[in-house]
Enzyme design. Structure first.
Site, PDB file in Angstrom:
ATOM      1  N   ASP A 129       0.850  -1.192   0.000  1.00 44.84           N
ATOM      2  CA  ASP A 129       0.000   0.000   0.000  1.00 44.84           C
ATOM      3  C   ASP A 129       0.889   1.246   0.000  1.00 44.84           C
ATOM      4  O   ASP A 129       1.676   1.438   0.921  1.00 44.84           O
ATOM      5  CB  ASP A 129      -0.890  -0.041   1.248  1.00 44.84           C
ATOM      6  CG  ASP A 129      -1.713   1.227   1.404  1.00 44.84           C
ATOM      7  OD1 ASP A 129      -1.899   1.945   0.399  1.00 44.84           O
ATOM      8  OD2 ASP A 129      -2.162   1.492   2.539  1.00 44.84           O
TER       9      ASP A 129
ATOM     10  N   ASN B  51      -0.300   4.519  -0.212  1.00 46.15           N
ATOM     11  CA  ASN B  51      -0.897   5.779   0.259  1.00 46.15           C
ATOM     12  C   ASN B  51      -1.636   5.671   1.586  1.00 46.15           C
ATOM     13  O   ASN B  51      -2.407   6.560   1.959  1.00 46.15           O
ATOM     14  CB  ASN B  51      -1.827   6.359  -0.824  1.00 46.15           C
ATOM     15  CG  ASN B  51      -3.027   5.457  -1.064  1.00 46.15           C
ATOM     16  OD1 ASN B  51      -3.085   4.334  -0.552  1.00 46.15           O
ATOM     17  ND2 ASN B  51      -3.993   5.941  -1.820  1.00 46.15           N
TER      18      ASN B  51
ATOM     19  N   ASP C 201      -4.122   3.869   2.734  1.00 43.55           N
ATOM     20  CA  ASP C 201      -5.560   3.603   2.899  1.00 43.55           C
ATOM     21  C   ASP C 201      -5.825   2.132   3.253  1.00 43.55           C
ATOM     22  O   ASP C 201      -6.976   1.698   3.307  1.00 43.55           O
ATOM     23  CB  ASP C 201      -6.353   4.020   1.645  1.00 43.55           C
ATOM     24  CG  ASP C 201      -6.019   3.175   0.425  1.00 43.55           C
ATOM     25  OD1 ASP C 201      -5.080   2.335   0.514  1.00 43.55           O
ATOM     26  OD2 ASP C 201      -6.675   3.339  -0.623  1.00 43.55           O
TER      27      ASP C 201
ATOM     28  N   ASP D  28      -1.746  -1.238  -3.887  1.00 39.69           N
ATOM     29  CA  ASP D  28      -2.043  -0.461  -5.094  1.00 39.69           C
ATOM     30  C   ASP D  28      -0.878  -0.502  -6.091  1.00 39.69           C
ATOM     31  O   ASP D  28       0.162  -1.103  -5.812  1.00 39.69           O
ATOM     32  CB  ASP D  28      -2.385   0.986  -4.706  1.00 39.69           C
ATOM     33  CG  ASP D  28      -1.391   1.551  -3.700  1.00 39.69           C
ATOM     34  OD1 ASP D  28      -0.176   1.373  -3.918  1.00 39.69           O
ATOM     35  OD2 ASP D  28      -1.833   2.129  -2.675  1.00 39.69           O
TER      36      ASP D  28
ATOM     37  N   ASP E  26      -4.444 -10.075 -16.044  1.00 41.32           N
ATOM     38  CA  ASP E  26      -5.513 -11.046 -15.865  1.00 41.32           C
ATOM     39  C   ASP E  26      -6.641 -10.680 -16.822  1.00 41.32           C
ATOM     40  O   ASP E  26      -7.073  -9.525 -16.856  1.00 41.32           O
ATOM     41  CB  ASP E  26      -6.010 -10.987 -14.416  1.00 41.32           C
ATOM     42  CG  ASP E  26      -6.336 -12.358 -13.857  1.00 41.32           C
ATOM     43  OD1 ASP E  26      -7.085 -13.088 -14.526  1.00 41.32           O
ATOM     44  OD2 ASP E  26      -5.862 -12.684 -12.766  1.00 41.32           O
TER      45      ASP E  26
ATOM     46  N   ASP F  98      -8.670 -15.943 -17.082  1.00 38.04           N
ATOM     47  CA  ASP F  98      -9.521 -16.427 -16.003  1.00 38.04           C
ATOM     48  C   ASP F  98     -10.571 -17.434 -16.519  1.00 38.04           C
ATOM     49  O   ASP F  98     -11.271 -17.147 -17.502  1.00 38.04           O
ATOM     50  CB  ASP F  98     -10.228 -15.212 -15.391  1.00 38.04           C
ATOM     51  CG  ASP F  98     -10.902 -15.494 -14.070  1.00 38.04           C
ATOM     52  OD1 ASP F  98     -10.186 -15.776 -13.102  1.00 38.04           O
ATOM     53  OD2 ASP F  98     -12.150 -15.418 -14.023  1.00 38.04           O
TER      54      ASP F  98
ATOM     55  N   GLU G 201      -6.457 -20.322 -17.321  1.00 35.85           N
ATOM     56  CA  GLU G 201      -6.920 -20.978 -16.100  1.00 35.85           C
ATOM     57  C   GLU G 201      -8.043 -21.910 -16.529  1.00 35.85           C
ATOM     58  O   GLU G 201      -9.121 -21.468 -16.914  1.00 35.85           O
ATOM     59  CB  GLU G 201      -7.440 -19.968 -15.074  1.00 35.85           C
ATOM     60  CG  GLU G 201      -7.726 -20.651 -13.745  1.00 35.85           C
ATOM     61  CD  GLU G 201      -8.786 -19.964 -12.897  1.00 35.85           C
ATOM     62  OE1 GLU G 201      -8.843 -20.256 -11.700  1.00 35.85           O
ATOM     63  OE2 GLU G 201      -9.570 -19.156 -13.424  1.00 35.85           O
TER      64      GLU G 201
ATOM     65  N   HIS H 131      -3.899 -17.092  -5.624  1.00 37.84           N
ATOM     66  CA  HIS H 131      -4.783 -16.327  -4.726  1.00 37.84           C
ATOM     67  C   HIS H 131      -6.064 -17.084  -4.375  1.00 37.84           C
ATOM     68  O   HIS H 131      -6.878 -16.576  -3.614  1.00 37.84           O
ATOM     69  CB  HIS H 131      -5.134 -15.000  -5.395  1.00 37.84           C
ATOM     70  CG  HIS H 131      -5.926 -15.198  -6.650  1.00 37.84           C
ATOM     71  ND1 HIS H 131      -5.402 -15.817  -7.772  1.00 37.84           N
ATOM     72  CD2 HIS H 131      -7.209 -14.927  -6.950  1.00 37.84           C
ATOM     73  CE1 HIS H 131      -6.337 -15.902  -8.697  1.00 37.84           C
ATOM     74  NE2 HIS H 131      -7.444 -15.354  -8.238  1.00 37.84           N
ATOM     75  N   ASP H 132      -6.270 -18.252  -4.952  1.00 39.22           N
ATOM     76  CA  ASP H 132      -7.466 -19.054  -4.665  1.00 39.22           C
ATOM     77  C   ASP H 132      -7.158 -20.257  -3.776  1.00 39.22           C
ATOM     78  O   ASP H 132      -8.059 -21.064  -3.501  1.00 39.22           O
ATOM     79  CB  ASP H 132      -8.084 -19.587  -5.965  1.00 39.22           C
ATOM     80  CG  ASP H 132      -8.602 -18.483  -6.866  1.00 39.22           C
ATOM     81  OD1 ASP H 132      -9.064 -17.452  -6.330  1.00 39.22           O
ATOM     82  OD2 ASP H 132      -8.545 -18.652  -8.101  1.00 39.22           O
TER      83      ASP H 132
END
Ligand code: GLC
Ligand code: CA
Length: 559
Positions: A21, A23, A25, A29, A98, A199, A254, A327-328
């Site tokens: 990150d 910034n 928040d 990013d 992606d 995907d 995928e 990520h899955d």
């Protein structure tokens, strides 16, 4: 075998929301990625696959896209993207995007139009069906619980969504849809990106009779009923002609529900479709049939059988992608190794086992540090809609108690892979100065990049060495694979052979010492050890293989 750069490279997957990150928040990013490119350079990877950064209402963290040509506000601007791309390129790192085109967001302008009326010009961009006997058109389930059909009040019809109801499936049988997708792909490639990870691309062509499937534990048939549909190869060949021909890209599909026979078509070596596919059979070794919410521990023999089937099956015909994580999926060291006593040894062993196979290796962010599963205790700590929906559905239907389901989420939830990247031992693991969007794994003080980058025997340095070896040893890329000791329940042993060179890869998946004899025809005095996770591995006719030990011996034939 034909030589290609995408066979020789190593791909690193970034899940931007959780990487860095810039910034404060609490959300990773593009600026954060740019800041960390030198870290990736140090690791030695050639390609980054970016999980989606397009405009999205984030029902499924960017896999629900509302504008393919805009950047998600939380991630930055198109200028930030261009900056990241040129900074990556100046370091020799390629960027693969992606491509999520099985479905859009329900907030995409096409769907907003499509749902308005049955004669809207965009109606046929999606898959609309009349109710059958007042109910859903068939028994297909969504990947994220419940039916794959959503009734829409406006026109009193159902639309298909293999994922969440905010992810309506595009109708690829409509020519305009294909043309829009191809134009968008060309737009990104003209910008200078280097390829696409596609995907659930195996799901884009639906059997128009929509046959029922076998119901699973929640009463619905799997979303994979739609896999490898009647026109999928026709569409991918069209994409090749309209977009990819004449461009030097990396493409990986995928391919949910892909079989070996289908993979030979998707990743065919004549280059008419994709360079390679992600198959998922090895991700089911600890599932109960089609139910991933199982507490079963993988049996090594099952893993060897699946990996060997794909290694041998695609030899000379197509190309494998190699992955333990994305990520899955939960973290591999917790799933297939030991995240306690032998954490470091088993993280390295898994790396050896995967990187020495034939195919392009993928490293998921944090895997190179041995990041582990997360000790979640409460359902409110989860952010992933798949986990939250499954918890609700399966506890409500009485399939599992709340406690049983929590245990299963701790083992299998996608959020295990989505907690912030552990950069250092400062607050929030150095990921953000604000409040992170999802909890940080409490083990960040022990497991973090800062403590590993300069330590020669760290998991990070071990990955760095494996990646470098790939550049130096052609046999790692192009050698043929052969499994040895198929019946052994603890050791995964295989060879790779290319001309006069051969490798012997030995991996102990257990926490006890095993005695191993150098296979017939191998000569201890001619072997050198390329890499090992214990300091003093040396070839011998009889070797004790220590807990989670792994090493690679190389022998060059004299004849
Ligand atoms: C793919 C993605 C996953 C996403 C799904 C729907 O499987 O990897 O994260 O939820 O497709 O787009
Ligand atoms: Ca941010």
């Amino acid at each position: 075998m034909q030589k290609n750069w995408w066979k020789e490279c190593v791909v690193y997957q970034i899940y931007p929301r959780s990487f860095m990150d810039s910034n404060g928040d609490g959300i990773g990013d593009l600026g954060g990625i740019t800041q960390k490119l030198d870290y990736l350079k140090e690791l030695g990877v050639d390609v980054v696959w970016l999980s989606p950064v397009y405009q999205s209402p984030n029902d499924d963290n960017g896999y629900d896209i509302s504008d393919y040509r805009a950047i998600m506000e939380e991630f930055g601007t198109m200028e930030d993207f261009d900056q990241m791309l040129s900074q990556a390129h100046s370091r020799g790192i390629k960027i693969v995007m992606d491509l999520v085109v099985n479905h859009t967001s329900d907030e995409h302008a096409w769907f907003v139009e499509s749902r308005k009326s049955t004669d809207n010009p965009y109606r046929d961009y999606y898959i609309w069906r009349q109710p059958v006997d007042g109910k859903e058109p068939n028994n297909w389930g969504s990947c994220f619980s419940g039916s794959a059909w959503q009734f829409d009040e406006q026109t009193q019809m159902y639309y298909l969504h293999l994922f969440s109801k905010k992810q309506p499936d595009l109708n690829w049988d409509n020519r305009n849809v294909r043309e829009e997708v191809f134009a968008m792909m060309n737009w990104w490639l003209d910008k200078g990106i280097d390829g696409f990870r596609m995907d659930v691309i195996s799901l884009i062509s639906k059997d128009q009779t929509f046959p029922d499937g076998e119901p699973g534990i929640n009463g619905y048939a799997s979303f994979n009923e739609a896999a490898n549909g009647p026109r999928v190869h026709e569409y991918l060949q069209e994409m090749r002609r309209e977009v990819l021909d004449g461009r030097d890209t990396l493409t990986v599909g995928e391919c949910s529900g892909v079989t070996l026979e289908e993979a030979k078509k998707y990743a065919r070596s004549d280059g008419r479709e994709l360079n390679m596919v992600f198959q998922f059979e090895h991700m089911d070794v600890d599932a109960d049939g089609s139910n991933k919410w199982s507490e079963k521990r993988m049996a090594l023999k099952d893993l060897k059988t699946v990996m060997t089937k794909w290694q041998n099956g695609l030899q000379d015909i197509a190309w494998n992608s190699l992955f333990w994580e994305n990520h899955d999926q939960p973290r591999s060291v917790s799933r297939f190794g030991d995240d306690g006593k032998y954490w470091e040894q088993s993280a390295k062993m898994l790396a050896v086992c995967l990187h020495m196979m034939q195919g392009t290796p993928y490293v998921y962010q944090g895997q190179e540090l041995g990041m582990t599963n997360v000790p979640f205790v409460d359902i409110t700590q989860f952010r992933d809609l798949d986990s939250i929906n499954a918890y609700r559905e399966l506890t409500q239907k009485g399939v599992f108690t709340e406690e049983e389901m929590m245990r299963r989420l701790r083992l299998k939830s996608r959020d295990n892979a989505r907690t912030p990247f552990q950069w250092d031992d400062s607050e929030h693991a150095g990921f953000t100065t604000g409040e992170p969007w999802i909890m940080v794994n409490p083990n960040y003080k022990q497991i973090n990049a800062a403590s590993q980058i300069n330590r020669e025997d760290s998991v990070f340095s071990f990955y760095k060495k494996l990646i470098r070896l790939r550049k130096e040893q052609e046999v790692i890329v192009y050698g043929t694979y052969e499994l040895l000791l198929a019946e052994d329940e603890d050791l995964y042993v295989y060879t790779r052979t290319l001309g006069k060179e051969r490798l012997l890869v030995v991996c102990n998946f257990s926490d006890h010492t095993k005695i191993f004899a150098l296979p017939q025809g191998w000569h201890a005095d001619r072997c050198t050890c390329l890499i090992g996770n214990y300091a003093d591995a040396a070839a011998d006719s009889s070797m004790p293989i220590r807990p989670y030990e792994a090493f690679v011996l190389k022998e060059v034939s004299q004849s």
